[in-house]
Design a protein around this motif. Structure first.
Motif, PDB file in Angstrom:
ATOM      1  N   ASN A  76       0.849  -1.190   0.000  1.00 24.30           N
ATOM      2  CA  ASN A  76       0.000   0.000   0.000  1.00 24.30           C
ATOM      3  C   ASN A  76       0.890   1.246   0.000  1.00 24.30           C
ATOM      4  O   ASN A  76       0.617   2.223   0.665  1.00 24.30           O
ATOM      5  CB  ASN A  76      -0.905  -0.076   1.244  1.00 24.30           C
ATOM      6  CG  ASN A  76      -1.922   1.036   1.283  1.00 24.30           C
ATOM      7  OD1 ASN A  76      -2.403   1.477   0.241  1.00 24.30           O
ATOM      8  ND2 ASN A  76      -2.222   1.497   2.486  1.00 24.30           N
TER       9      ASN A  76
ATOM     10  N   GLY B 206       2.358   1.040  -5.395  1.00 33.05           N
ATOM     11  CA  GLY B 206       1.126   0.254  -5.429  1.00 33.05           C
ATOM     12  C   GLY B 206      -0.091   1.143  -5.650  1.00 33.05           C
ATOM     13  O   GLY B 206      -0.908   0.906  -6.545  1.00 33.05           O
TER      14      GLY B 206
ATOM     15  N   PHE C 173      -3.445  -4.889  -0.127  1.00 40.56           N
ATOM     16  CA  PHE C 173      -2.932  -5.299   1.176  1.00 40.56           C
ATOM     17  C   PHE C 173      -1.738  -4.427   1.561  1.00 40.56           C
ATOM     18  O   PHE C 173      -0.835  -4.211   0.743  1.00 40.56           O
ATOM     19  CB  PHE C 173      -2.439  -6.752   1.134  1.00 40.56           C
ATOM     20  CG  PHE C 173      -3.547  -7.746   1.178  1.00 40.56           C
ATOM     21  CD1 PHE C 173      -3.981  -8.259   2.390  1.00 40.56           C
ATOM     22  CD2 PHE C 173      -4.162  -8.157   0.000  1.00 40.56           C
ATOM     23  CE1 PHE C 173      -5.007  -9.189   2.431  1.00 40.56           C
ATOM     24  CE2 PHE C 173      -5.190  -9.074   0.039  1.00 40.56           C
ATOM     25  CZ  PHE C 173      -5.623  -9.594   1.254  1.00 40.56           C
TER      26      PHE C 173
ATOM     27  N   ALA D  62       1.204  -3.821   4.735  1.00 40.58           N
ATOM     28  CA  ALA D  62       1.736  -4.302   6.011  1.00 40.58           C
ATOM     29  C   ALA D  62       1.636  -3.224   7.082  1.00 40.58           C
ATOM     30  O   ALA D  62       1.503  -3.508   8.263  1.00 40.58           O
ATOM     31  CB  ALA D  62       3.192  -4.737   5.835  1.00 40.58           C
TER      32      ALA D  62
ATOM     33  N   SER E  22      10.885  12.647   5.835  1.00 42.65           N
ATOM     34  CA  SER E  22      11.978  13.498   6.314  1.00 42.65           C
ATOM     35  C   SER E  22      11.446  14.811   6.872  1.00 42.65           C
ATOM     36  O   SER E  22      11.783  15.180   7.988  1.00 42.65           O
ATOM     37  CB  SER E  22      12.997  13.746   5.205  1.00 42.65           C
ATOM     38  OG  SER E  22      13.493  12.515   4.741  1.00 42.65           O
TER      39      SER E  22
ATOM     40  N   PHE F  66      15.322   3.811   8.836  1.00 41.12           N
ATOM     41  CA  PHE F  66      14.516   4.960   8.462  1.00 41.12           C
ATOM     42  C   PHE F  66      13.759   4.583   7.205  1.00 41.12           C
ATOM     43  O   PHE F  66      14.291   4.667   6.111  1.00 41.12           O
ATOM     44  CB  PHE F  66      15.441   6.154   8.219  1.00 41.12           C
ATOM     45  CG  PHE F  66      14.730   7.466   7.986  1.00 41.12           C
ATOM     46  CD1 PHE F  66      13.392   7.644   8.304  1.00 41.12           C
ATOM     47  CD2 PHE F  66      15.434   8.540   7.454  1.00 41.12           C
ATOM     48  CE1 PHE F  66      12.753   8.857   8.092  1.00 41.12           C
ATOM     49  CE2 PHE F  66      14.814   9.760   7.239  1.00 41.12           C
ATOM     50  CZ  PHE F  66      13.476   9.914   7.557  1.00 41.12           C
TER      51      PHE F  66
ATOM     52  N   GLU G 120      19.270  13.126   5.774  1.00 38.96           N
ATOM     53  CA  GLU G 120      17.960  13.670   6.118  1.00 38.96           C
ATOM     54  C   GLU G 120      17.582  13.272   7.545  1.00 38.96           C
ATOM     55  O   GLU G 120      17.033  14.077   8.295  1.00 38.96           O
ATOM     56  CB  GLU G 120      16.913  13.219   5.094  1.00 38.96           C
ATOM     57  CG  GLU G 120      17.145  13.901   3.741  1.00 38.96           C
ATOM     58  CD  GLU G 120      16.090  13.573   2.681  1.00 38.96           C
ATOM     59  OE1 GLU G 120      15.103  12.880   3.005  1.00 38.96           O
ATOM     60  OE2 GLU G 120      16.254  14.027   1.534  1.00 38.96           O
TER      61      GLU G 120
ATOM     62  N   GLY H 211      15.707   3.563  -6.719  1.00 41.78           N
ATOM     63  CA  GLY H 211      15.411   3.895  -5.327  1.00 41.78           C
ATOM     64  C   GLY H 211      14.808   5.275  -5.182  1.00 41.78           C
ATOM     65  O   GLY H 211      14.914   5.896  -4.136  1.00 41.78           O
ATOM     66  N   LEU H 212      14.221   5.773  -6.233  1.00 45.80           N
ATOM     67  CA  LEU H 212      13.606   7.101  -6.188  1.00 45.80           C
ATOM     68  C   LEU H 212      12.222   7.004  -6.822  1.00 45.80           C
ATOM     69  O   LEU H 212      11.934   6.058  -7.552  1.00 45.80           O
ATOM     70  CB  LEU H 212      14.453   8.098  -6.995  1.00 45.80           C
ATOM     71  CG  LEU H 212      15.835   8.405  -6.437  1.00 45.80           C
ATOM     72  CD1 LEU H 212      16.644   9.209  -7.438  1.00 45.80           C
ATOM     73  CD2 LEU H 212      15.723   9.151  -5.115  1.00 45.80           C
TER      74      LEU H 212
ATOM     75  N   LEU I  49       9.222   5.353 -10.651  1.00 45.79           N
ATOM     76  CA  LEU I  49       8.009   4.582 -10.334  1.00 45.79           C
ATOM     77  C   LEU I  49       6.814   5.145 -11.079  1.00 45.79           C
ATOM     78  O   LEU I  49       5.940   4.409 -11.520  1.00 45.79           O
ATOM     79  CB  LEU I  49       7.708   4.626  -8.838  1.00 45.79           C
ATOM     80  CG  LEU I  49       8.845   4.399  -7.871  1.00 45.79           C
ATOM     81  CD1 LEU I  49       8.298   4.362  -6.461  1.00 45.79           C
ATOM     82  CD2 LEU I  49       9.568   3.128  -8.203  1.00 45.79           C
TER      83      LEU I  49
HETATM   84  C1  LIG Z   1      12.687   8.828   4.467  1.00 44.36           C
HETATM   85  C2  LIG Z   1      12.671   8.655   2.987  1.00 44.36           C
HETATM   86  C3  LIG Z   1      12.902   9.751   2.154  1.00 44.36           C
HETATM   87  C4  LIG Z   1      12.874   9.615   0.783  1.00 44.36           C
HETATM   88  N1  LIG Z   1      13.108  10.716   0.006  1.00 44.36           N
HETATM   89  C5  LIG Z   1      12.992  10.598  -1.333  1.00 44.36           C
HETATM   90  C6  LIG Z   1      13.121  11.727  -2.185  1.00 44.36           C
HETATM   91  O1  LIG Z   1      13.391  12.836  -1.720  1.00 44.36           O
HETATM   92  N2  LIG Z   1      12.974  11.574  -3.523  1.00 44.36           N
HETATM   93  C7  LIG Z   1      12.669  10.360  -4.065  1.00 44.36           C
HETATM   94  O2  LIG Z   1      12.514  10.257  -5.284  1.00 44.36           O
HETATM   95  N3  LIG Z   1      12.548   9.252  -3.287  1.00 44.36           N
HETATM   96  C8  LIG Z   1      12.700   9.340  -1.938  1.00 44.36           C
HETATM   97  N4  LIG Z   1      12.564   8.229  -1.168  1.00 44.36           N
HETATM   98  C9  LIG Z   1      12.341   6.931  -1.822  1.00 44.36           C
HETATM   99  C10 LIG Z   1      10.873   6.696  -2.133  1.00 44.36           C
HETATM  100  O3  LIG Z   1      10.130   6.864  -0.978  1.00 44.36           O
HETATM  101  C11 LIG Z   1      10.706   5.301  -2.688  1.00 44.36           C
HETATM  102  O4  LIG Z   1      11.392   5.232  -3.913  1.00 44.36           O
HETATM  103  C12 LIG Z   1       9.259   4.930  -2.920  1.00 44.36           C
HETATM  104  O5  LIG Z   1       8.535   5.059  -1.744  1.00 44.36           O
HETATM  105  C13 LIG Z   1       9.174   3.487  -3.428  1.00 44.36           C
HETATM  106  O6  LIG Z   1       7.835   3.132  -3.634  1.00 44.36           O
HETATM  107  P1  LIG Z   1       7.360   1.632  -3.515  1.00 44.36           P
HETATM  108  O7  LIG Z   1       5.906   1.629  -3.634  1.00 44.36           O
HETATM  109  O8  LIG Z   1       8.149   0.790  -4.428  1.00 44.36           O
HETATM  110  O9  LIG Z   1       7.748   1.224  -2.047  1.00 44.36           O
HETATM  111  P2  LIG Z   1       7.122   1.776  -0.700  1.00 44.36           P
HETATM  112  O10 LIG Z   1       6.637   3.156  -0.828  1.00 44.36           O
HETATM  113  O11 LIG Z   1       8.109   1.488   0.350  1.00 44.36           O
HETATM  114  O12 LIG Z   1       5.862   0.864  -0.509  1.00 44.36           O
HETATM  115  C14 LIG Z   1       5.949  -0.507  -0.247  1.00 44.36           C
HETATM  116  C15 LIG Z   1       4.835  -0.863   0.700  1.00 44.36           C
HETATM  117  O13 LIG Z   1       4.670  -2.247   0.672  1.00 44.36           O
HETATM  118  C16 LIG Z   1       4.387  -2.706   1.960  1.00 44.36           C
HETATM  119  N5  LIG Z   1       4.690  -4.136   2.011  1.00 44.36           N
HETATM  120  C17 LIG Z   1       5.914  -4.729   1.906  1.00 44.36           C
HETATM  121  N6  LIG Z   1       5.798  -6.072   1.984  1.00 44.36           N
HETATM  122  C18 LIG Z   1       4.469  -6.333   2.112  1.00 44.36           C
HETATM  123  C19 LIG Z   1       3.709  -7.534   2.240  1.00 44.36           C
HETATM  124  N7  LIG Z   1       4.277  -8.732   2.247  1.00 44.36           N
HETATM  125  N8  LIG Z   1       2.371  -7.434   2.369  1.00 44.36           N
HETATM  126  C20 LIG Z   1       1.777  -6.209   2.373  1.00 44.36           C
HETATM  127  N9  LIG Z   1       2.424  -5.056   2.261  1.00 44.36           N
HETATM  128  C21 LIG Z   1       3.767  -5.117   2.125  1.00 44.36           C
HETATM  129  C22 LIG Z   1       5.225  -1.870   2.837  1.00 44.36           C
HETATM  130  O14 LIG Z   1       4.731  -1.827   4.153  1.00 44.36           O
HETATM  131  C23 LIG Z   1       5.123  -0.510   2.139  1.00 44.36           C
HETATM  132  O15 LIG Z   1       4.114   0.268   2.669  1.00 44.36           O
HETATM  133  C24 LIG Z   1      12.631   8.339   0.213  1.00 44.36           C
HETATM  134  C25 LIG Z   1      12.429   7.231   1.035  1.00 44.36           C
HETATM  135  C26 LIG Z   1      12.431   7.368   2.416  1.00 44.36           C
HETATM  136  C27 LIG Z   1      12.217   6.161   3.269  1.00 44.36           C
END
Ligand SMILES: Cc1cc2nc3c(=O)[nH]c(=O)nc-3n(C[C@H](O)[C@H](O)[C@H](O)COP(=O)(O)OP(=O)(O)OC[C@H]3O[C@@H](n4cnc5c(N)ncnc54)[C@H](O)[C@@H]3O)c2cc1C
Ligand code: SF4
Ligand code: FES
Lengths: 113, 835
Positions: free
Chosen positions: B27, B31, B51, B53, B65, B145, B175, B303-304, B308
């Protein structure tokens, strides 16, 4: 692990920025691994094309190294002497994976008995 | 705290409607964005269940941050609140992680035991923070973090105050450090690499960032390798591999992330570093897709967030209508630390056919570097002024041909789009008289013109009379423009003095003056303040800068071993075959049977190929291998000998004759004085090598008249002369003065050496320096100015009190041992042997 194409020679952190480490090859040419200020990793034969100076002991700046014997500048990317000088050192392909350095097996062993 | 938001469960029964069932695991940012994109294209196509977590709705993770720093509240960073899920008929199951994917049955199983069938499954599990598995990493008080729970833990810890240690000086770590320090904690950042955010920043920008963070009160330790986290029931500190211990009430690990792939792996989907997907974000199972940080596309993991968004668009196109295909992303980074503007995009590691354009404006704290390859922009790093970041990023992504605007590229969009090539002189002419020319000294155009009218006719005289361009020098071009406008034909043109090297327009003298005036203490600082045009200098300016810094600030400068020539780095002389020679010091040329035996033993043991008496009355041991250097030094040290610095730009030898002790002509104890002089001066770094000789009478058996400093003993005292050289250009010394006592002789020697150390150009022997400045000047400073001489002597002795160290002993003690070891060894037909 013995990988067919790439040889793992250890973690990147063993190299200081703007520094170099050597890698002897039994029966072959010693290799030098360089690290630039921005973290680029390159490998060359450790022998200046001019009079065989040990490039590992030279000063690294940008993506070149200055030979400690007579100040020839050698490109870390192509192995070629820069500026007026002519000559070329073998370049050994390198890759970084998960913070470890791998060098190309064939190029590293080229010439080894 | 936020109450878990769980919709009433429909018991996993097939929906009454006939729509395809889409189940999303995760979520998070990817997603939910994927779902938004799908809804925007075709709101009725799927029956959706998400779903998560985490026990909460979808929020903007990158805003954690600002939440930590207190700039935002959690409510402000929610992207989709509960009503969004409700309005779109989406079932949100939060606080219940999926623990298995059953591909055969096409269903997922959650931690609470709930089984949900799907027609299509979307994995968006993001990443997991890396935890370095050092002892103590599981102690309470050690956190990562990544999500709101982590932020809550940090905030609770910060309420109690104390010390926080952040491991990792990348984007996230900095950060976190910023947030914690705003919340009142004392923060130390540990970073393994020499440069902060080394993946995004080059050395210069990393240096500026570090300075700024330190100015704000954070402690930054680079090249810090964590060995252990200490504590019994809670963390109390962090121990580094070099033995340093830092106390800590909270440890934040922010050393990196890895795609969260466990679920996919267990389901036997194809997984490498991330879950492997094609251009439509489909995994190795056609019914399962994946987006976000957990995927690997064309070999890359991201990682950004920007990539996405692109992935989600391609995914939605594929799932609702016509596939558009994702082709990978170029990313750019900004640091979200208030008051620090930092931008980085693309590749700035340079390369042969890549050209760097660097601009440094020290007075405004700005550093910009763009990298151009062929006619394209391939990378940019901006510090201090990031206004043009998006413009550069756009040029880079669109691979635009920049050849037309290349000259003006570094000045940014406003300038480059202006297009016209500005004539610099007419631009200066157009300035009003009260326009400021020199920001450092507050000099206006009117004042510069007035001083030219009053007779100044070149840059140096302008600098001398109104100080314009005399400090950082960035206004030199403007001043030269004014000279040429005001004087026309009479202006001799730009200064003819040679700059230090091709990386700068400053002369050696300019650089040394600035180092003192601006209190510059490290090489990157000099390069930034003095507008170096190359990213890390060259083999000619770096050793010079290193020397100037250590001479100006004996106790405070930041030594840079990588800027030392090989001999000084290895503390031995490199020879033509790559082996080394080693010369132990023999005070005043005197040795003992014991020392000779030790030298002989060492020569045998390390298979020296030659032992030679040098011109400076020492023994040189040739043919020693780089690996054996520490061992031979240890043996020689054990016999009471220290390094002879025969390799350094340093005091080499003090040659003596036997003088009054043995010689029938001797007038004074020349050997004794030589030994005293050597004991006072050994170990001092100089612009070039430096030799002293003391002869017991005018017959001059020690050849004192061709040394940098020569002493001839006579009945009534000591005659000192300087500037001799037996090298390529044979030069006899010039007479300096005569003194009566040994004590006076030593005072003059120290003062002369210090004057040479402070004023000669790097790589000038004393001879060319003496010729350039003239003996009158030197006599004025050393002989006629008693107070000045004593000051020079005092500064010399102070520098000696910190620099007079035997480098061999330090190496034997283990310092920089990696310089003598191979990284590994390759044996063709067996396995690699790590050295
Ligand atoms: C503090 C911080 C600052 C950031 N700053 C920047 C920025 O300035 N610029 C930038 O571009 N990016 C930044 N990022 C990176 C950015 O947040 C990520 O690239 C982005 O959130 C990735 O999206 P995602 O959906 O792939 O993963 P996420 O946003 O992490 O979402 C994954 C979700 O899946 C859930 N999950 C995992 N496994 C399961 C499971 N088995 N069942 C159910 N749910 C599950 C997790 O709980 C989580 O909520 C930062 C990240 C952090 C942590
Ligand atoms: S310089 Fe004079 S004192 Fe010294 S050895 Fe020669 S003759 Fe003797
Ligand atoms: S051997 Fe390298 S420059 Fe001469």
């Amino acid at each position: 692990m013995v990988d067919a194409k790439w040889i793992d020679i250890g973690p990147v952190e063993q190299l200081p920025a703007l520094g170099a480490r050597t890698l002897p090859v039994q029966g072959g040419q010693e290799i030098v691994i360089f690290r630039t200020a921005t973290g680029g990793i390159y490998a060359l034969a450790n022998k200046c094309p001019h009079k065989g100076g040990p490039l590992s002991q030279g000063m690294v700046h940008d993506t070149s190294v200055t030979c400690p014997l007579h100040n020839w500048r050698i490109s870390l990317l192509t192995g070629e002497a820069l500026g007026e000088d002519k000559g070329c050192v073998p370049v050994i392909p390198v890759k970084i994976d998960a913070g470890r350095i791998y060098i190309d097996r064939t190029a590293a062993l080229a010439g080894a008995v | 705290m936020n109450a878990p938001v769980t919709l009433k469960d429909k018991q996993g029964h097939a929906s009454p409607d006939e729509r395809e069932r889409l189940v999303v695991i995760g979520n998070g940012m990817a997603g939910c964005r994927a779902v938004e994109e799908i809804l925007a294209r075709d709101a009725d196509r799927y029956a959706i269940t998400i779903f998560g977590a985490e026990p909460r709705v979808n929020y903007d993770r990158i805003m954690l941050s600002p939440v930590l720093a207190g700039d935002k509240s959690f409510e402000e960073i929610i992207i989709n609140d509960q009503s969004w899920y409700d309005d779109n008929g989406i079932e949100l199951v939060s606080g219940d992680a999926i623990i298995a994917i059953k591909r055969d049955a096409k269903e997922v199983v959650s931690a609470s035991g709930r089984v949900t069938p799907y027609d299509r499954l979307l994995i968006a599990t993001g990443s997991d923070p890396f935890i370095i598995p050092v002892p103590g990493h599981k102690l309470p008080g050690v956190i990562t973090f990544r999500d709101l729970d982590d932020v809550d833990k940090m905030l609770t810890a910060a309420e109690a105050g104390g010390h926080a240690v952040v491991i990792g000086g990348g984007l996230l770590g900095l950060e976190a450090a910023h947030g914690l320090s705003l919340r009142g904690m004392q923060v130390t950042v540990l970073h393994l690499m020499p440069t902060l955010m080394e993946r995004q920043l080059d050395e210069a920008a990393g240096f500026l960032l570090r300075n700024e963070l330190e100015r704000r009160g954070q402690t930054i330790i680079t090249q810090a390798d964590t060995a252990e986290i200490t504590g019994n029931s809670h963390v109390t500190g962090v121990k580094l591999k070099d033995g340093t211990e830092i106390s800590a009430d909270l440890v934040v690990m922010a050393v990196g992330i890895k795609p969260s792939v466990n679920l996919a792996k267990q389901a036997e989907l194809e997984v490498e570093r991330g879950i492997v997907v094609d251009d439509d974000m489909v995994t190795s199972d056609p019914a399962i897709l994946a987006v976000g940080e957990c995927v690997q596309h064309r070999g890359a993991c991201y990682g950004l967030v920007a990539p996405l968004w692109e992935m989600c668009r391609a995914l939605a196109d594929f799932m609702t209508s016509t596939p558009s295909g994702y082709a990978g992303s170029v990313t750019a980074t900004k640091l979200k630390v208030s008051g620090i503007d930092l931008f980085s995009a693309g590749d700035f590691s340079g390369g042969d056919d890549a050209e760097d354009i660097v601009m440094r404006d020290a007075s405004r704290g700005i550093y910009k570097r763009v990298v151009v390859k062929g006619d394209k922009l391939i990378g940019a790093v901006l510090y201090g002024d990031t206004a043009d970041g998006s413009w550069y990023f756009d040029l880079l992504k669109r691979e635009e041909d920049i050849s037309d605007i290349r000259e003006a590229l570094i000045f940014g969009q406003a300038f480059a789009s202006g297009g016209a090539t500005l004539d610099p002189d007419s631009a200066v002419a157009a300035l009003s008289p009260d326009a400021e020319i020199c920001g450092c000294n507050g000099v206006t155009k009117g004042q510069v013109v007035a001083c030219i009218d009053a007779g100044a006719n070149d840059l140096d005289s302008v600098r001398a009379s109104c100080k314009a361009s005399a400090s950082c020098g960035s206004c030199t071009g403007l001043v030269e423009g004014l000279l040429s406008i005001s004087l026309g034909e009479d202006y001799g043109g730009a200064r003819t003095v040679t700059p230090m090297c091709q990386c700068t327009s400053f002369t050696h003298e300019d650089v040394r003056r600035n180092i003192l005036e601006k209190e510059l203490k490290s090489i990157p600082q000099v390069m930034q303040e003095l507008h170096w045009t190359t990213p890390d200098g060259c083999a000619s300016c770096r050793p010079a800068l290193n020397y100037y810094l250590l001479c100006a600030w004996p106790t405070e400068h930041e030594e840079d071993p990588q800027s030392r020539f090989v001999n000084e780095r290895m503390h031995a002389n490199i020879q033509k075959d790559g082996t080394y020679s080693v010369v132990p010091r023999m005070w005043g040329g005197i040795t003992t049977p014991n020392e000779l035996r030790a030298i002989a033993d060492a020569a045998d043991k390390y298979e020296a190929r030659l032992v030679k008496v040098t011109g400076g009355q020492r023994l040189d041991i040739f043919g020693i291998k780089k690996e054996d250097l520490p061992a031979i030094w240890a043996d020689l040290n054990a016999a009471g000998m220290v390094s002879g610095h025969a390799y350094g730009k340093a005091l080499r030898t003090v040659k003596t004759c036997v003088g009054s002790e043995w010689c029938r002509f001797g007038t004074q104890d020349s050997t004794g004085l030589g030994i005293k002089a050597e004991q006072m001066t050994w170990g001092s770094w100089m612009p070039h090598k430096f030799k002293i000789a003391v002869s017991g009478c005018p017959r001059n058996c020690a050849e004192a008249s061709i040394k940098d400093l020569g002493i001839i003993c006579v009945d009534s005292g000591y005659e000192l002369s300087v500037g001799g050289n037996g090298g390529i250009h044979l030069r006899g010394t010039d007479f300096l003065c005569k003194v009566e006592t040994e004590e006076a002789a030593l005072e003059y020697i120290a003062a002369f050496i210090q004057l040479y150390r402070e004023e000669a150009r790097y790589l000038d022997r004393t001879a060319p320096w003496v010729e350039r400045v003239g003996m009158d000047y030197i006599k004025g400073r050393i002989v006629e100015d008693e107070a000045g001489r004593k000051e020079l002597q005092k500064r010399f002795l102070f520098a000696q009190s910190v620099h007079q160290k035997d480098p061999w002993a330090e190496r034997v003690g283990g310092a920089e041992s990696h310089l003598h070891k191979h990284i590994a060894e390759i044996r063709p037909f067996t396995v690699l042997e790590p050295a």
